[in-house]
Scaffold this motif. Structure first.
Motif, PDB file in Angstrom:
ATOM      1  N   GLU A 309       0.839  -1.209   0.000  1.00 25.75           N
ATOM      2  CA  GLU A 309       0.000   0.000   0.000  1.00 25.75           C
ATOM      3  C   GLU A 309       0.872   1.256   0.000  1.00 25.75           C
ATOM      4  OE1 GLU A 309      -3.415  -0.071   2.520  1.00 25.75           O
ATOM      5  OE2 GLU A 309      -3.817  -2.198   2.150  1.00 25.75           O
ATOM      6  N   ASP A 310       1.809   1.265  -0.918  1.00 22.59           N
ATOM      7  CA  ASP A 310       2.825   2.316  -1.025  1.00 22.59           C
ATOM      8  C   ASP A 310       2.492   3.209  -2.223  1.00 22.59           C
ATOM      9  OD1 ASP A 310       5.047   3.894  -1.288  1.00 22.59           O
ATOM     10  OD2 ASP A 310       6.454   2.255  -1.655  1.00 22.59           O
ATOM     11  N   TYR A 311       2.130   4.458  -1.959  1.00 20.30           N
ATOM     12  CA  TYR A 311       1.743   5.388  -3.012  1.00 20.30           C
ATOM     13  C   TYR A 311       2.879   6.324  -3.419  1.00 20.30           C
ATOM     14  CZ  TYR A 311      -3.113   3.976  -2.279  1.00 20.30           C
ATOM     15  OH  TYR A 311      -4.278   3.242  -2.198  1.00 20.30           O
ATOM     16  N   SER A 312       4.066   6.140  -2.873  1.00 17.80           N
ATOM     17  CA  SER A 312       5.149   7.091  -3.139  1.00 17.80           C
ATOM     18  C   SER A 312       5.541   7.130  -4.614  1.00 17.80           C
ATOM     19  CB  SER A 312       6.373   6.765  -2.275  1.00 17.80           C
ATOM     20  OG  SER A 312       6.852   5.450  -2.516  1.00 17.80           O
ATOM     21  N   ARG A 313       5.523   5.986  -5.272  1.00 15.13           N
ATOM     22  CA  ARG A 313       5.860   5.948  -6.698  1.00 15.13           C
ATOM     23  C   ARG A 313       4.790   6.666  -7.527  1.00 15.13           C
ATOM     24  NH1 ARG A 313       7.977   0.493  -9.784  1.00 15.13           N
ATOM     25  NH2 ARG A 313       8.156   1.350 -11.891  1.00 15.13           N
ATOM     26  N   PHE A 314       3.538   6.452  -7.174  1.00 18.18           N
ATOM     27  CA  PHE A 314       2.445   7.124  -7.870  1.00 18.18           C
ATOM     28  C   PHE A 314       2.522   8.641  -7.678  1.00 18.18           C
ATOM     29  CE2 PHE A 314      -2.268   8.263  -7.739  1.00 18.18           C
ATOM     30  CZ  PHE A 314      -2.343   8.485  -9.106  1.00 18.18           C
ATOM     31  N   GLU A 315       2.822   9.069  -6.467  1.00 21.18           N
ATOM     32  CA  GLU A 315       2.926  10.508  -6.203  1.00 21.18           C
ATOM     33  C   GLU A 315       4.028  11.136  -7.045  1.00 21.18           C
ATOM     34  OE1 GLU A 315       0.874  12.411  -4.500  1.00 21.18           O
ATOM     35  OE2 GLU A 315      -0.361  10.631  -4.117  1.00 21.18           O
ATOM     36  N   LYS A 316       5.157  10.463  -7.150  1.00 14.80           N
ATOM     37  CA  LYS A 316       6.260  10.969  -7.971  1.00 14.80           C
ATOM     38  C   LYS A 316       5.877  10.979  -9.445  1.00 14.80           C
ATOM     39  CE  LYS A 316       9.695  12.152  -5.294  1.00 14.80           C
ATOM     40  NZ  LYS A 316      10.231  13.543  -5.317  1.00 14.80           N
ATOM     41  N   ALA A 317       5.141   9.953  -9.862  1.00  9.66           N
ATOM     42  CA  ALA A 317       4.692   9.893 -11.253  1.00  9.66           C
ATOM     43  C   ALA A 317       3.811  11.092 -11.579  1.00  9.66           C
ATOM     44  CB  ALA A 317       3.947   8.589 -11.503  1.00  9.66           C
ATOM     45  N   LYS A 318       2.889  11.399 -10.680  1.00  9.61           N
ATOM     46  CA  LYS A 318       2.015  12.552 -10.899  1.00  9.61           C
ATOM     47  C   LYS A 318       2.808  13.854 -10.959  1.00  9.61           C
ATOM     48  CE  LYS A 318      -0.808  11.731  -7.430  1.00  9.61           C
ATOM     49  NZ  LYS A 318      -1.926  11.942  -6.491  1.00  9.61           N
ATOM     50  N   GLU A 319       3.699  14.036  -9.993  1.00 12.05           N
ATOM     51  CA  GLU A 319       4.475  15.275  -9.912  1.00 12.05           C
ATOM     52  C   GLU A 319       5.397  15.466 -11.107  1.00 12.05           C
ATOM     53  OE1 GLU A 319       6.636  15.022  -6.281  1.00 12.05           O
ATOM     54  OE2 GLU A 319       4.830  14.856  -5.036  1.00 12.05           O
ATOM     55  N   SER A 320       5.874  14.370 -11.687  1.00 13.15           N
ATOM     56  CA  SER A 320       6.837  14.441 -12.782  1.00 13.15           C
ATOM     57  C   SER A 320       6.249  15.068 -14.038  1.00 13.15           C
ATOM     58  CB  SER A 320       7.364  13.044 -13.116  1.00 13.15           C
ATOM     59  OG  SER A 320       6.379  12.275 -13.805  1.00 13.15           O
ATOM     60  N   GLY A 321       4.929  15.006 -14.176  1.00 11.13           N
ATOM     61  CA  GLY A 321       4.293  15.503 -15.383  1.00 11.13           C
ATOM     62  C   GLY A 321       4.230  14.492 -16.503  1.00 11.13           C
ATOM     63  N   ALA A 322       4.707  13.264 -16.253  1.00  8.09           N
ATOM     64  CA  ALA A 322       4.555  12.209 -17.263  1.00  8.09           C
ATOM     65  C   ALA A 322       3.093  12.142 -17.672  1.00  8.09           C
ATOM     66  CB  ALA A 322       5.023  10.876 -16.702  1.00  8.09           C
ATOM     67  N   GLN A 323       2.857  12.172 -18.972  1.00  9.22           N
ATOM     68  CA  GLN A 323       1.477  12.254 -19.435  1.00  9.22           C
ATOM     69  C   GLN A 323       0.712  10.956 -19.284  1.00  9.22           C
ATOM     70  OE1 GLN A 323       4.165  13.374 -21.090  1.00  9.22           O
ATOM     71  NE2 GLN A 323       3.795  15.431 -21.868  1.00  9.22           N
ATOM     72  N   ILE A 324       1.418   9.827 -19.261  1.00 12.90           N
ATOM     73  CA  ILE A 324       0.775   8.518 -19.186  1.00 12.90           C
ATOM     74  C   ILE A 324       1.293   7.783 -17.959  1.00 12.90           C
ATOM     75  CG2 ILE A 324       0.383   6.329 -20.375  1.00 12.90           C
ATOM     76  CD1 ILE A 324       1.291   7.851 -22.981  1.00 12.90           C
ATOM     77  N   ILE A 325       0.401   7.410 -17.057  1.00 19.22           N
ATOM     78  CA  ILE A 325       0.762   6.672 -15.844  1.00 19.22           C
ATOM     79  C   ILE A 325       0.008   5.350 -15.857  1.00 19.22           C
ATOM     80  CG2 ILE A 325       0.789   6.681 -13.331  1.00 19.22           C
ATOM     81  CD1 ILE A 325       0.608   9.747 -13.433  1.00 19.22           C
ATOM     82  N   THR A 326       0.733   4.239 -15.814  1.00 18.62           N
ATOM     83  CA  THR A 326       0.065   2.941 -15.841  1.00 18.62           C
ATOM     84  C   THR A 326       0.019   2.312 -14.454  1.00 18.62           C
ATOM     85  OG1 THR A 326       2.023   1.567 -16.269  1.00 18.62           O
ATOM     86  CG2 THR A 326       0.955   2.588 -18.168  1.00 18.62           C
ATOM     87  N   THR A 327      -1.012   1.507 -14.251  1.00 17.93           N
ATOM     88  CA  THR A 327      -1.198   0.799 -12.982  1.00 17.93           C
ATOM     89  C   THR A 327      -1.885  -0.539 -13.242  1.00 17.93           C
ATOM     90  OG1 THR A 327      -2.200   0.925 -10.763  1.00 17.93           O
ATOM     91  CG2 THR A 327      -3.452   1.882 -12.575  1.00 17.93           C
ATOM     92  N   ASP A 328      -1.752  -1.442 -12.295  1.00 17.84           N
ATOM     93  CA  ASP A 328      -2.544  -2.674 -12.300  1.00 17.84           C
ATOM     94  C   ASP A 328      -3.715  -2.556 -11.339  1.00 17.84           C
ATOM     95  OD1 ASP A 328      -0.977  -4.200 -14.145  1.00 17.84           O
ATOM     96  OD2 ASP A 328       0.537  -4.444 -12.591  1.00 17.84           O
ATOM     97  N   TYR A 329      -3.890  -1.363 -10.727  1.00 20.49           N
ATOM     98  CA  TYR A 329      -4.823  -1.256  -9.603  1.00 20.49           C
ATOM     99  C   TYR A 329      -5.692  -0.008  -9.662  1.00 20.49           C
ATOM    100  CZ  TYR A 329      -1.874  -5.028  -8.099  1.00 20.49           C
ATOM    101  OH  TYR A 329      -1.191  -6.215  -8.071  1.00 20.49           O
TER     102      TYR A 329
END
Length: 358
Positions: A309-329
Protein backbone atom coordinates in the motif's frame (compact mmCIF):
# COMPACT_ATOMS: atom_id res chain seq x y z
CA UNK A 1 -36.61 3.07 -5.58
CA UNK A 2 -33.60 0.91 -6.43
CA UNK A 3 -33.96 1.82 -10.11
CA UNK A 4 -34.02 5.52 -9.24
CA UNK A 5 -30.88 5.22 -7.11
CA UNK A 6 -29.11 3.24 -9.88
CA UNK A 7 -30.14 5.84 -12.48
CA UNK A 8 -28.89 8.61 -10.21
CA UNK A 9 -25.51 6.90 -9.86
CA UNK A 10 -25.26 6.42 -13.64
CA UNK A 11 -26.14 10.07 -14.32
CA UNK A 12 -23.67 11.23 -11.68
CA UNK A 13 -20.91 9.13 -13.25
CA UNK A 14 -21.81 10.42 -16.73
CA UNK A 15 -21.79 14.04 -15.56
CA UNK A 16 -18.39 13.56 -13.90
CA UNK A 17 -17.02 11.89 -17.03
CA UNK A 18 -18.46 14.66 -19.23
CA UNK A 19 -17.12 17.45 -17.03
CA UNK A 20 -13.70 15.79 -16.84
CA UNK A 21 -13.57 15.56 -20.62
CA UNK A 22 -14.85 19.07 -21.34
CA UNK A 23 -12.26 20.98 -19.32
CA UNK A 24 -9.43 19.24 -21.20
CA UNK A 25 -10.71 20.03 -24.70
CA UNK A 26 -8.57 23.12 -25.28
CA UNK A 27 -5.38 21.49 -23.99
CA UNK A 28 -2.92 19.74 -26.27
CA UNK A 29 -2.45 16.03 -25.69
CA UNK A 30 0.99 16.70 -24.13
CA UNK A 31 -0.73 19.03 -21.63
CA UNK A 32 -2.91 16.37 -20.02
CA UNK A 33 -2.16 13.46 -17.70
CA UNK A 34 -3.97 10.13 -17.89
CA UNK A 35 -4.03 6.90 -15.91
CA UNK A 36 -4.33 3.57 -17.65
CA UNK A 37 -3.68 -0.12 -17.22
CA UNK A 38 -0.61 -2.30 -17.67
CA UNK A 39 -1.02 -5.59 -19.59
CA UNK A 40 -4.63 -4.56 -19.99
CA UNK A 41 -5.83 -7.85 -21.55
CA UNK A 42 -4.54 -10.09 -18.75
CA UNK A 43 -6.74 -12.40 -16.69
CA UNK A 44 -5.60 -13.99 -13.44
CA UNK A 45 -3.64 -17.22 -13.59
CA UNK A 46 -6.04 -20.08 -12.85
CA UNK A 47 -5.89 -21.09 -9.16
CA UNK A 48 -4.85 -24.66 -9.91
CA UNK A 49 -2.06 -23.45 -12.21
CA UNK A 50 -0.95 -20.86 -9.67
CA UNK A 51 -0.85 -23.50 -6.91
CA UNK A 52 1.25 -25.85 -9.05
CA UNK A 53 3.68 -23.12 -10.08
CA UNK A 54 4.01 -21.77 -6.53
CA UNK A 55 5.36 -25.15 -5.39
CA UNK A 56 8.17 -24.83 -7.97
CA UNK A 57 8.78 -21.11 -7.40
CA UNK A 58 11.96 -21.17 -5.29
CA UNK A 59 12.81 -17.55 -6.21
CA UNK A 60 9.36 -16.22 -5.27
CA UNK A 61 8.85 -14.70 -8.70
CA UNK A 62 5.25 -15.80 -9.17
CA UNK A 63 3.63 -13.13 -6.93
CA UNK A 64 4.94 -10.48 -9.34
CA UNK A 65 2.41 -11.58 -11.96
CA UNK A 66 -0.48 -12.13 -9.56
CA UNK A 67 -2.79 -9.48 -10.98
CA UNK A 68 -5.76 -9.30 -13.34
CA UNK A 69 -7.90 -6.85 -15.29
CA UNK A 70 -11.56 -6.35 -16.07
CA UNK A 71 -12.53 -6.44 -19.79
CA UNK A 72 -10.97 -3.61 -21.81
CA UNK A 73 -14.30 -1.95 -22.79
CA UNK A 74 -15.15 -1.75 -19.08
CA UNK A 75 -11.76 -0.15 -18.39
CA UNK A 76 -12.53 2.48 -21.01
CA UNK A 77 -16.04 2.98 -19.58
CA UNK A 78 -14.39 3.61 -16.21
CA UNK A 79 -12.37 6.43 -17.76
CA UNK A 80 -8.95 4.84 -18.25
CA UNK A 81 -7.19 6.39 -21.22
CA UNK A 82 -4.15 4.19 -21.60
CA UNK A 83 -3.96 0.51 -22.44
CA UNK A 84 -1.07 -1.89 -22.87
CA UNK A 85 -1.09 -4.99 -25.04
CA UNK A 86 1.53 -7.65 -25.75
CA UNK A 87 1.62 -9.09 -29.26
CA UNK A 88 3.23 -12.35 -30.36
CA UNK A 89 3.66 -13.02 -34.08
CA UNK A 90 2.23 -16.34 -35.29
CA UNK A 91 2.40 -16.28 -39.07
CA UNK A 92 1.72 -20.00 -39.49
CA UNK A 93 -0.81 -20.38 -36.69
CA UNK A 94 -0.85 -22.82 -33.78
CA UNK A 95 2.47 -21.83 -32.21
CA UNK A 96 0.81 -20.96 -28.89
CA UNK A 97 -2.29 -23.13 -29.23
CA UNK A 98 -1.41 -25.47 -26.36
CA UNK A 99 0.16 -23.94 -23.24
CA UNK A 100 2.67 -26.52 -21.99
CA UNK A 101 1.59 -26.15 -18.37
CA UNK A 102 -1.64 -27.92 -19.35
CA UNK A 103 0.40 -31.12 -19.74
CA UNK A 104 1.19 -30.88 -16.04
CA UNK A 105 -1.97 -29.42 -14.49
CA UNK A 106 -5.61 -30.37 -14.97
CA UNK A 107 -7.63 -27.15 -15.20
CA UNK A 108 -11.28 -26.33 -14.70
CA UNK A 109 -11.44 -23.96 -17.69
CA UNK A 110 -10.71 -24.96 -21.29
CA UNK A 111 -8.16 -22.99 -23.25
CA UNK A 112 -9.27 -21.46 -26.55
CA UNK A 113 -12.45 -23.52 -27.07
CA UNK A 114 -13.06 -21.85 -30.45
CA UNK A 115 -9.59 -22.69 -31.77
CA UNK A 116 -8.59 -19.10 -32.48
CA UNK A 117 -4.97 -19.77 -31.50
CA UNK A 118 -4.67 -22.31 -34.31
CA UNK A 119 -5.16 -19.68 -37.01
CA UNK A 120 -2.38 -17.41 -38.32
CA UNK A 121 -2.27 -13.93 -36.80
CA UNK A 122 -1.00 -11.85 -33.91
CA UNK A 123 -1.72 -13.34 -30.49
CA UNK A 124 -2.14 -11.64 -27.10
CA UNK A 125 -0.49 -13.49 -24.20
CA UNK A 126 1.50 -12.33 -21.18
CA UNK A 127 3.89 -15.24 -20.58
CA UNK A 128 3.71 -18.19 -22.98
CA UNK A 129 2.83 -21.59 -21.49
CA UNK A 130 2.30 -20.18 -17.97
CA UNK A 131 0.44 -16.86 -17.75
CA UNK A 132 -1.77 -17.45 -20.77
CA UNK A 133 -5.23 -16.40 -19.53
CA UNK A 134 -6.35 -13.48 -21.70
CA UNK A 135 -9.47 -11.53 -22.63
CA UNK A 136 -8.37 -11.72 -26.27
CA UNK A 137 -6.63 -14.58 -28.01
CA UNK A 138 -5.99 -12.42 -31.07
CA UNK A 139 -5.07 -8.82 -31.75
CA UNK A 140 -7.78 -8.80 -34.41
CA UNK A 141 -10.50 -9.40 -31.83
CA UNK A 142 -9.07 -6.74 -29.52
CA UNK A 143 -8.95 -4.13 -32.29
CA UNK A 144 -12.51 -4.94 -33.33
CA UNK A 145 -13.67 -4.40 -29.74
CA UNK A 146 -11.77 -1.10 -29.54
CA UNK A 147 -13.40 0.09 -32.75
CA UNK A 148 -16.83 -0.98 -31.55
CA UNK A 149 -16.38 0.86 -28.25
CA UNK A 150 -14.98 3.93 -29.98
CA UNK A 151 -17.83 4.04 -32.49
CA UNK A 152 -20.28 3.89 -29.58
CA UNK A 153 -18.42 6.75 -27.84
CA UNK A 154 -17.30 8.96 -30.77
CA UNK A 155 -16.46 11.91 -28.51
CA UNK A 156 -14.09 9.98 -26.24
CA UNK A 157 -10.75 11.60 -25.43
CA UNK A 158 -7.71 10.04 -27.15
CA UNK A 159 -6.56 6.68 -25.82
CA UNK A 160 -2.83 5.93 -25.63
CA UNK A 161 -1.94 2.29 -26.31
CA UNK A 162 1.50 0.84 -25.64
CA UNK A 163 2.12 -2.18 -27.82
CA UNK A 164 4.92 -4.60 -26.95
CA UNK A 165 6.13 -6.96 -29.72
CA UNK A 166 7.06 -10.10 -27.80
CA UNK A 167 9.79 -12.46 -28.99
CA UNK A 168 13.14 -13.61 -27.59
CA UNK A 169 14.71 -16.88 -26.50
CA UNK A 170 12.99 -20.20 -25.82
CA UNK A 171 11.42 -20.58 -22.38
CA UNK A 172 11.85 -23.51 -19.97
CA UNK A 173 9.31 -25.52 -21.96
CA UNK A 174 11.20 -25.00 -25.20
CA UNK A 175 8.72 -22.57 -26.73
CA UNK A 176 10.58 -19.95 -28.73
CA UNK A 177 8.46 -17.03 -29.96
CA UNK A 178 8.49 -16.15 -33.63
CA UNK A 179 11.00 -13.33 -34.17
CA UNK A 180 9.83 -10.10 -35.68
CA UNK A 181 10.88 -9.11 -39.20
CA UNK A 182 10.30 -5.99 -41.31
CA UNK A 183 7.43 -7.82 -43.02
CA UNK A 184 5.82 -8.74 -39.71
CA UNK A 185 5.96 -5.10 -38.64
CA UNK A 186 4.47 -4.04 -41.98
CA UNK A 187 1.71 -6.58 -41.40
CA UNK A 188 1.20 -5.25 -37.88
CA UNK A 189 0.64 -1.73 -39.24
CA UNK A 190 -1.80 -3.19 -41.75
CA UNK A 191 -3.65 -5.00 -38.96
CA UNK A 192 -4.16 -1.72 -37.08
CA UNK A 193 -5.47 0.01 -40.21
CA UNK A 194 -7.69 -2.91 -41.21
CA UNK A 195 -9.46 -3.61 -37.92
CA UNK A 196 -9.35 -0.25 -36.15
CA UNK A 197 -9.13 2.12 -39.10
CA UNK A 198 -6.47 4.66 -40.05
CA UNK A 199 -8.96 7.45 -39.37
CA UNK A 200 -8.93 6.40 -35.71
CA UNK A 201 -5.13 6.46 -35.34
CA UNK A 202 -2.93 9.45 -34.47
CA UNK A 203 0.15 8.68 -36.57
CA UNK A 204 3.72 10.01 -36.47
CA UNK A 205 3.01 11.69 -39.83
CA UNK A 206 0.14 13.62 -38.22
CA UNK A 207 2.48 15.05 -35.59
CA UNK A 208 5.49 15.67 -37.82
CA UNK A 209 3.43 17.79 -40.21
CA UNK A 210 5.71 20.20 -42.07
CA UNK A 211 8.64 19.77 -39.68
CA UNK A 212 11.77 18.04 -40.97
CA UNK A 213 11.74 15.33 -38.28
CA UNK A 214 9.29 13.93 -35.78
CA UNK A 215 11.63 14.97 -32.98
CA UNK A 216 11.63 18.56 -34.21
CA UNK A 217 7.84 18.53 -34.20
CA UNK A 218 7.75 17.21 -30.62
CA UNK A 219 10.24 19.84 -29.42
CA UNK A 220 8.05 22.50 -31.02
CA UNK A 221 5.07 20.97 -29.22
CA UNK A 222 3.22 20.27 -32.45
CA UNK A 223 0.70 18.07 -30.66
CA UNK A 224 -3.02 18.39 -31.42
CA UNK A 225 -5.58 19.65 -28.96
CA UNK A 226 -7.71 17.03 -27.23
CA UNK A 227 -10.83 18.25 -29.03
CA UNK A 228 -9.10 17.72 -32.39
CA UNK A 229 -8.40 14.03 -31.80
CA UNK A 230 -11.61 12.87 -30.14
CA UNK A 231 -12.38 9.27 -30.95
CA UNK A 232 -8.75 8.41 -31.75
CA UNK A 233 -5.94 6.19 -30.49
CA UNK A 234 -2.17 6.75 -30.32
CA UNK A 235 0.05 3.65 -30.39
CA UNK A 236 3.59 3.44 -28.99
CA UNK A 237 5.97 0.51 -29.51
CA UNK A 238 7.24 -0.75 -26.15
CA UNK A 239 10.79 -1.67 -27.15
CA UNK A 240 14.05 0.24 -26.98
CA UNK A 241 16.33 -2.13 -28.89
CA UNK A 242 16.49 -4.27 -31.97
CA UNK A 243 12.76 -4.42 -32.66
CA UNK A 244 12.38 -0.66 -32.32
CA UNK A 245 15.18 -0.11 -34.83
CA UNK A 246 13.73 -2.72 -37.17
CA UNK A 247 10.32 -1.05 -37.06
CA UNK A 248 11.87 2.34 -37.91
CA UNK A 249 14.18 0.98 -40.63
CA UNK A 250 13.50 2.61 -44.01
CA UNK A 251 10.93 4.88 -42.34
CA UNK A 252 12.83 8.07 -41.39
CA UNK A 253 10.98 9.92 -38.63
CA UNK A 254 8.55 6.98 -38.80
CA UNK A 255 7.18 8.19 -42.13
CA UNK A 256 4.22 6.03 -43.11
CA UNK A 257 4.20 4.11 -39.82
CA UNK A 258 1.18 3.71 -37.54
CA UNK A 259 3.10 3.44 -34.27
CA UNK A 260 5.42 5.81 -32.37
CA UNK A 261 8.67 4.36 -31.01
CA UNK A 262 10.50 4.65 -27.72
CA UNK A 263 13.50 6.36 -29.31
CA UNK A 264 16.40 8.20 -27.71
CA UNK A 265 15.66 11.90 -27.08
CA UNK A 266 17.14 14.01 -29.84
CA UNK A 267 17.02 11.30 -32.51
CA UNK A 268 14.72 11.91 -35.52
CA UNK A 269 12.07 9.42 -34.35
CA UNK A 270 11.83 10.61 -30.72
CA UNK A 271 8.47 11.97 -29.55
CA UNK A 272 6.98 9.49 -27.05
CA UNK A 273 9.33 8.00 -24.44
CA UNK A 274 9.18 5.35 -21.70
CA UNK A 275 10.64 6.21 -18.29
CA UNK A 276 9.22 3.76 -15.79
CA UNK A 277 11.04 4.81 -12.61
CA UNK A 278 9.54 8.15 -11.52
CA UNK A 279 11.09 8.02 -8.05
CA UNK A 280 14.55 7.85 -9.57
CA UNK A 281 14.03 9.86 -12.74
CA UNK A 282 11.40 12.43 -11.75
CA UNK A 283 13.63 15.44 -12.52
CA UNK A 284 14.62 14.01 -15.91
CA UNK A 285 11.01 13.19 -16.75
CA UNK A 286 9.92 16.71 -15.85
CA UNK A 287 12.66 18.21 -18.02
CA UNK A 288 11.71 16.05 -21.02
CA UNK A 289 8.02 16.84 -20.56
CA UNK A 290 8.79 20.58 -20.54
CA UNK A 291 10.75 20.15 -23.78
CA UNK A 292 7.71 18.70 -25.52
CA UNK A 293 7.99 14.92 -25.23
CA UNK A 294 5.15 12.67 -24.11
CA UNK A 295 6.35 10.32 -21.36
CA UNK A 296 4.93 7.04 -20.11
CA UNK A 297 5.74 5.97 -16.56
CA UNK A 298 4.41 3.53 -13.95
CA UNK A 299 2.57 4.00 -10.66
CA UNK A 300 3.36 0.44 -9.59
CA UNK A 301 5.08 -2.70 -10.81
CA UNK A 302 5.29 -6.40 -9.95
CA UNK A 303 2.46 -6.00 -7.38
CA UNK A 304 4.96 -4.57 -4.86
CA UNK A 305 3.35 -1.17 -4.27
CA UNK A 306 -0.07 -2.77 -3.97
CA UNK A 307 1.07 -5.33 -1.40
CA UNK A 308 2.70 -2.60 0.68
CA UNK A 309 0.00 0.00 0.00
CA UNK A 310 2.83 2.32 -1.03
CA UNK A 311 1.74 5.39 -3.01
CA UNK A 312 5.15 7.09 -3.14
CA UNK A 313 5.86 5.95 -6.70
CA UNK A 314 2.44 7.12 -7.87
CA UNK A 315 2.93 10.51 -6.20
CA UNK A 316 6.26 10.97 -7.97
CA UNK A 317 4.69 9.89 -11.25
CA UNK A 318 2.02 12.55 -10.90
CA UNK A 319 4.48 15.28 -9.91
CA UNK A 320 6.84 14.44 -12.78
CA UNK A 321 4.29 15.50 -15.38
CA UNK A 322 4.56 12.21 -17.26
CA UNK A 323 1.48 12.25 -19.44
CA UNK A 324 0.77 8.52 -19.19
CA UNK A 325 0.76 6.67 -15.84
CA UNK A 326 0.06 2.94 -15.84
CA UNK A 327 -1.20 0.80 -12.98
CA UNK A 328 -2.54 -2.67 -12.30
CA UNK A 329 -4.82 -1.26 -9.60
CA UNK A 330 -7.56 1.12 -10.71
CA UNK A 331 -9.48 -1.30 -8.47
CA UNK A 332 -8.02 -2.94 -5.34
CA UNK A 333 -6.74 -6.48 -5.85
CA UNK A 334 -9.08 -9.42 -5.30
CA UNK A 335 -6.13 -11.83 -5.34
CA UNK A 336 -4.51 -10.65 -2.10
CA UNK A 337 -5.52 -8.35 0.73
CA UNK A 338 -4.83 -4.71 -0.08
CA UNK A 339 -6.68 -1.39 -0.29
CA UNK A 340 -4.22 0.02 -2.80
CA UNK A 341 -6.07 1.83 -5.61
CA UNK A 342 -4.81 4.41 -8.10
CA UNK A 343 -6.80 7.38 -9.42
CA UNK A 344 -6.78 11.17 -9.48
CA UNK A 345 -9.15 13.16 -7.27
CA UNK A 346 -12.82 12.12 -7.31
CA UNK A 347 -11.97 8.75 -8.87
CA UNK A 348 -11.05 10.32 -12.21
CA UNK A 349 -8.35 9.12 -14.60
CA UNK A 350 -7.67 12.25 -16.68
CA UNK A 351 -6.62 15.68 -15.57
CA UNK A 352 -4.70 18.80 -16.57
CA UNK A 353 -0.97 18.10 -16.54
CA UNK A 354 0.69 19.70 -13.46
CA UNK A 355 3.82 20.56 -15.48
CA UNK A 356 2.56 21.55 -18.93
CA UNK A 357 -1.15 22.27 -18.44
CA UNK A 358 -2.01 25.91 -19.03
Amino acid sequence: MKKAVFLGICLSSFNLFWAQSQHLNELKINEIQVIGSHNSYKKAILPEVYHYLSQKDTLNVLPRIQYEHIPIPQQLDLGLRNLEIDVYADSQGGKYAHPKILDLVKTSEPFDPEGKMKKPGYKMIHVTDIDYQTWYYTLEDCLKDLKKWSDQHPDHDPVFITLEPKDGKANQFGTEPEHYTSKLFDDLDHELKKYLGKDKIITPDDIRGSYTTLNEAALNKNWPKVKEVKGKFLFVLDNNGENRDLYAKDHPSLKGRMIFTNSVPGTPEAAVLFMNEPKKDDAMIKDLVKKGYIIRTRADADTMEARNEDYSRFEKAKESGAQIITTDYYYPSKLFKSNYKVSFDNNTYERKNPVTGK
